[in-house]
Write an enzyme that holds these catalytic residues in place. Structure first.
Site, PDB file in Angstrom:
ATOM      1  N   HIS A 206       0.853  -1.197   0.000  1.00  0.00           N
ATOM      2  CA  HIS A 206       0.000   0.000   0.000  1.00  0.00           C
ATOM      3  C   HIS A 206       0.886   1.243   0.000  1.00  0.00           C
ATOM      4  O   HIS A 206       1.863   1.298   0.738  1.00  0.00           O
ATOM      5  CB  HIS A 206      -0.889  -0.012   1.252  1.00  0.00           C
ATOM      6  CG  HIS A 206      -1.966   1.022   1.224  1.00  0.00           C
ATOM      7  ND1 HIS A 206      -1.724   2.354   1.466  1.00  0.00           N
ATOM      8  CD2 HIS A 206      -3.288   0.929   0.952  1.00  0.00           C
ATOM      9  CE1 HIS A 206      -2.857   3.024   1.350  1.00  0.00           C
ATOM     10  NE2 HIS A 206      -3.821   2.189   1.041  1.00  0.00           N
ATOM     11  N   CYS A 244      -3.634   2.883  -4.295  1.00  0.00           N
ATOM     12  CA  CYS A 244      -4.618   3.639  -3.510  1.00  0.00           C
ATOM     13  C   CYS A 244      -4.693   5.064  -4.045  1.00  0.00           C
ATOM     14  O   CYS A 244      -3.753   5.849  -3.883  1.00  0.00           O
ATOM     15  CB  CYS A 244      -4.218   3.632  -2.032  1.00  0.00           C
ATOM     16  SG  CYS A 244      -5.370   4.559  -1.002  1.00  0.00           S
ATOM     17  N   HIS A 271      -7.539   0.454  -4.436  1.00  0.00           N
ATOM     18  CA  HIS A 271      -8.291   1.267  -3.468  1.00  0.00           C
ATOM     19  C   HIS A 271      -8.724   2.507  -4.224  1.00  0.00           C
ATOM     20  O   HIS A 271      -7.872   3.236  -4.734  1.00  0.00           O
ATOM     21  CB  HIS A 271      -7.396   1.706  -2.312  1.00  0.00           C
ATOM     22  CG  HIS A 271      -7.181   0.653  -1.280  1.00  0.00           C
ATOM     23  ND1 HIS A 271      -6.491   0.899  -0.119  1.00  0.00           N
ATOM     24  CD2 HIS A 271      -7.591  -0.638  -1.212  1.00  0.00           C
ATOM     25  CE1 HIS A 271      -6.468  -0.205   0.614  1.00  0.00           C
ATOM     26  NE2 HIS A 271      -7.114  -1.157  -0.030  1.00  0.00           N
ATOM     27  N   ASP A 316     -12.338   1.939  -0.244  1.00  0.00           N
ATOM     28  CA  ASP A 316     -11.450   2.527   0.768  1.00  0.00           C
ATOM     29  C   ASP A 316     -12.259   3.354   1.755  1.00  0.00           C
ATOM     30  O   ASP A 316     -13.244   2.860   2.267  1.00  0.00           O
ATOM     31  CB  ASP A 316     -10.334   3.335   0.093  1.00  0.00           C
ATOM     32  CG  ASP A 316      -9.015   3.229   0.887  1.00  0.00           C
ATOM     33  OD1 ASP A 316      -8.985   2.513   1.885  1.00  0.00           O
ATOM     34  OD2 ASP A 316      -8.017   3.868   0.511  1.00  0.00           O
ATOM     35  N   HIS A 317     -11.883   4.612   1.990  1.00  0.00           N
ATOM     36  CA  HIS A 317     -12.578   5.371   3.038  1.00  0.00           C
ATOM     37  C   HIS A 317     -13.859   6.029   2.522  1.00  0.00           C
ATOM     38  O   HIS A 317     -14.068   6.150   1.327  1.00  0.00           O
ATOM     39  CB  HIS A 317     -11.681   6.490   3.573  1.00  0.00           C
ATOM     40  CG  HIS A 317     -10.366   6.005   4.081  1.00  0.00           C
ATOM     41  ND1 HIS A 317      -9.349   6.848   4.407  1.00  0.00           N
ATOM     42  CD2 HIS A 317      -9.903   4.756   4.320  1.00  0.00           C
ATOM     43  CE1 HIS A 317      -8.303   6.154   4.829  1.00  0.00           C
ATOM     44  NE2 HIS A 317      -8.618   4.876   4.774  1.00  0.00           N
ATOM     45  N   TYR A 330     -14.654   4.553   8.035  1.00  0.00           N
ATOM     46  CA  TYR A 330     -15.137   3.213   7.675  1.00  0.00           C
ATOM     47  C   TYR A 330     -16.609   2.968   7.981  1.00  0.00           C
ATOM     48  O   TYR A 330     -16.988   1.904   8.456  1.00  0.00           O
ATOM     49  CB  TYR A 330     -14.241   2.145   8.334  1.00  0.00           C
ATOM     50  CG  TYR A 330     -12.935   2.002   7.599  1.00  0.00           C
ATOM     51  CD1 TYR A 330     -12.858   1.234   6.447  1.00  0.00           C
ATOM     52  CD2 TYR A 330     -11.790   2.681   8.015  1.00  0.00           C
ATOM     53  CE1 TYR A 330     -11.669   1.119   5.733  1.00  0.00           C
ATOM     54  CE2 TYR A 330     -10.596   2.573   7.314  1.00  0.00           C
ATOM     55  CZ  TYR A 330     -10.547   1.793   6.173  1.00  0.00           C
ATOM     56  OH  TYR A 330      -9.371   1.689   5.463  1.00  0.00           O
TER      57      TYR A 330
HETATM   58  C1  CS2 Z   1      -5.851   2.542   4.106  1.00  0.00           C
HETATM   59  C2  CS2 Z   1      -4.578   2.063   4.833  1.00  0.00           C
HETATM   60  O1  CS2 Z   1      -5.399   4.809   4.459  1.00  0.00           O
HETATM   61  C3  CS2 Z   1      -5.651   3.963   3.624  1.00  0.00           C
HETATM   62  O2  CS2 Z   1      -5.758   4.229   2.458  1.00  0.00           O
HETATM   63  O3  CS2 Z   1      -6.185   1.796   3.030  1.00  0.00           O
HETATM   64  O4  CS2 Z   1      -4.742   2.314   6.169  1.00  0.00           O
HETATM   65  C4  CS2 Z   1      -4.234   0.623   4.599  1.00  0.00           C
HETATM   66  O5  CS2 Z   1      -5.211  -0.206   5.149  1.00  0.00           O
HETATM   67  C5  CS2 Z   1      -2.889   0.181   5.148  1.00  0.00           C
HETATM   68  O6  CS2 Z   1      -1.894   1.104   4.886  1.00  0.00           O
HETATM   69  C6  CS2 Z   1      -2.488  -1.157   4.574  1.00  0.00           C
HETATM   70  O7  CS2 Z   1      -1.388  -1.659   5.231  1.00  0.00           O
HETATM   71 MN    MN Z   2      -5.945   2.849   0.768  1.00  0.00          MN
END
Ligand code: CS2
Ligand code: MN
Length: 358
Positions: A206, A244, A271, A316-317, A330
């Site tokens: 990530h 991400c 993500h 993701d968030h 979440y």
């Molecule tokens: C999450 C991370 O912030 C984000 O985008 O997806 O907290 C993610 O779960 C971790 O870094 C994975 O190790």
């Molecule tokens: Mn992420």
């Protein structure tokens, strides 16, 4: 695109599996054994419990997020070999139940960092917010003091066990440069990627969130160039990236659609989320809708579609809307809306493709 949804486990999440079941197109949960400290082997019986539970609701458990990396591995200490052996055993155990992707990160000490967990947006919803000047001017020792003064102090997403050792970590990382961190990542990958290959698992790092150094700690998973370098460290389909869009997207120099195109066959897990970046470097997480933030969500989904993406994706968030009380970032509602937005773009692209071929 195989849609999945992060779930923190029974008693550890406000969202339930029957609720997730009602979000269109979600096939699996993204999970972890959150109570186990980094460095421990994930026992097979605990993993099987998760599979049983997921089975009852018709979900697969093919994506794990995260198997966290012990700090000694990132620091390159002699003790790392024992932790790497444990990591290999965890990969083997996860392979036995059909796990296909392991997401992890290689950020020293901290996972994601924000200054406000419930910053209000114009419409009254709240979201995670990062005030740049606040982090830039924060003395990490202040944070250490805060934690020492309040033993119950926690940060969402952070392992309490790690918080207790903050000052020790800061001390240890004084000696570690970015190049050292690269070397330590390479050492780790050279050992675990062959094990992942045998077990039909793809490791997916990530990106750092935010993608720049904080508190003087080195951070390397930050840009297109660095992801290119990561993929070359061990050139195997099992060495991949969790792309991400929200993490990388807060640096305006990161061109996400371009990264999707370049790394397409090495992205087992996407993500997809939006953020709004302000001129002073602050950012806030927004709805997935492209017009709400500064990340080119349409361009990103289009790039995945054009490349025939068959990997896993999750929203993701999300924001906290409709008074939902949940783990920061979440909640159920906004992530479910996000999924429908992603499907909307995806399905219309599919339709146009069919019309062209008819
Ligand atoms: C999450 C991370 O912030 C984000 O985008 O997806 O907290 C993610 O779960 C971790 O870094 C994975 O190790
Ligand atoms: Mn992420």
């Amino acid at each position: 695109m195989k849609m999945v949804f992060r779930w923190y486990g029974e008693g550890n999440d406000t969202v339930t599996l029957p609720q997730i079941k009602q979000i269109p197109g979600v096939e699996g949960i993204v999970w972890a054994l959150h109570d186990l400290p980094a460095g421990e082997v994930w026992p097979l019986d605990r993993i099987l419990e998760v599979r049983q539970l997921a089975d009852q609701h018709g979900f697969h458990i093919e994506v794990v997020e995260s198997v966290n990396i012990h700090e000694d591995i990132k620091l390159g200490l002699p003790t790392r070999d024992g932790y790497i052996d444990n990591y290999k055993k965890t990969i083997e155990n996860l392979g036995k139940v059909g796990v296909k992707v392991i997401c992890y990160n290689f950020m020293p000490v901290f996972d994601w960092i924000r200054t406000d967990l419930f910053k209000e947006l114009e419409d009254g919803s709240t979201a995670l917010f990062y005030e740049k000047v606040k982090v830039d001017s924060m003395d990490p020792m202040e944070l250490v003091g805060k934690i020492a003064a309040n033993p119950d102090f926690t940060m969402p997403g952070w392992e309490p066990a790690r918080l207790k050792h903050l000052s020790r970590f800061f001390e240890a990382y004084k000696q570690v440069t970015e190049e050292d961190l690269w070397n330590n990542l390479q050492y780790f990958l050279e050992q675990i990627i062959p094990v992942a290959e045998i077990n039909d698992i793809k490791m997916a790092v990530h990106p750092d969130d935010p993608p720049w150094s904080i508190f003087g700690l080195p951070r390397i998973m930050t840009s297109q160039e660095n992801i290119r370098r990561l993929l070359k460290l061990v050139d195997s389909p099992s060495n991949g990236v969790t792309l991400c869009s929200g993490s990388l997207g807060v640096n305006p120099n990161n061109n996400l659609p371009d990264m999707v195109r370049e790394f397409a066959d090495r992205i087992p897990f996407a993500h997809i989320r939006n953020v709004r970046l302000y001129e002073n470097g602050d950012f806030i997480e927004t709805s997935h809708r492209a017009a709400d933030g500064t990340v080119d969500i349409c361009g990103i989904v289009k790039a995945y579609h054009e490349n025939g993406f068959t990997g896993y994706a999750r929203p993701d968030h999300g924001r906290h809307i409709w008074n939902e009380q949940c783990r920061p970032g979440y909640g159920l509602y906004d992530r479910a809306l996000g999924i429908m937005y992603l499907w909307g773009i995806w399905d219309s692209l599919e339709r146009s493709k069919q019309e062209v071929t008819l």
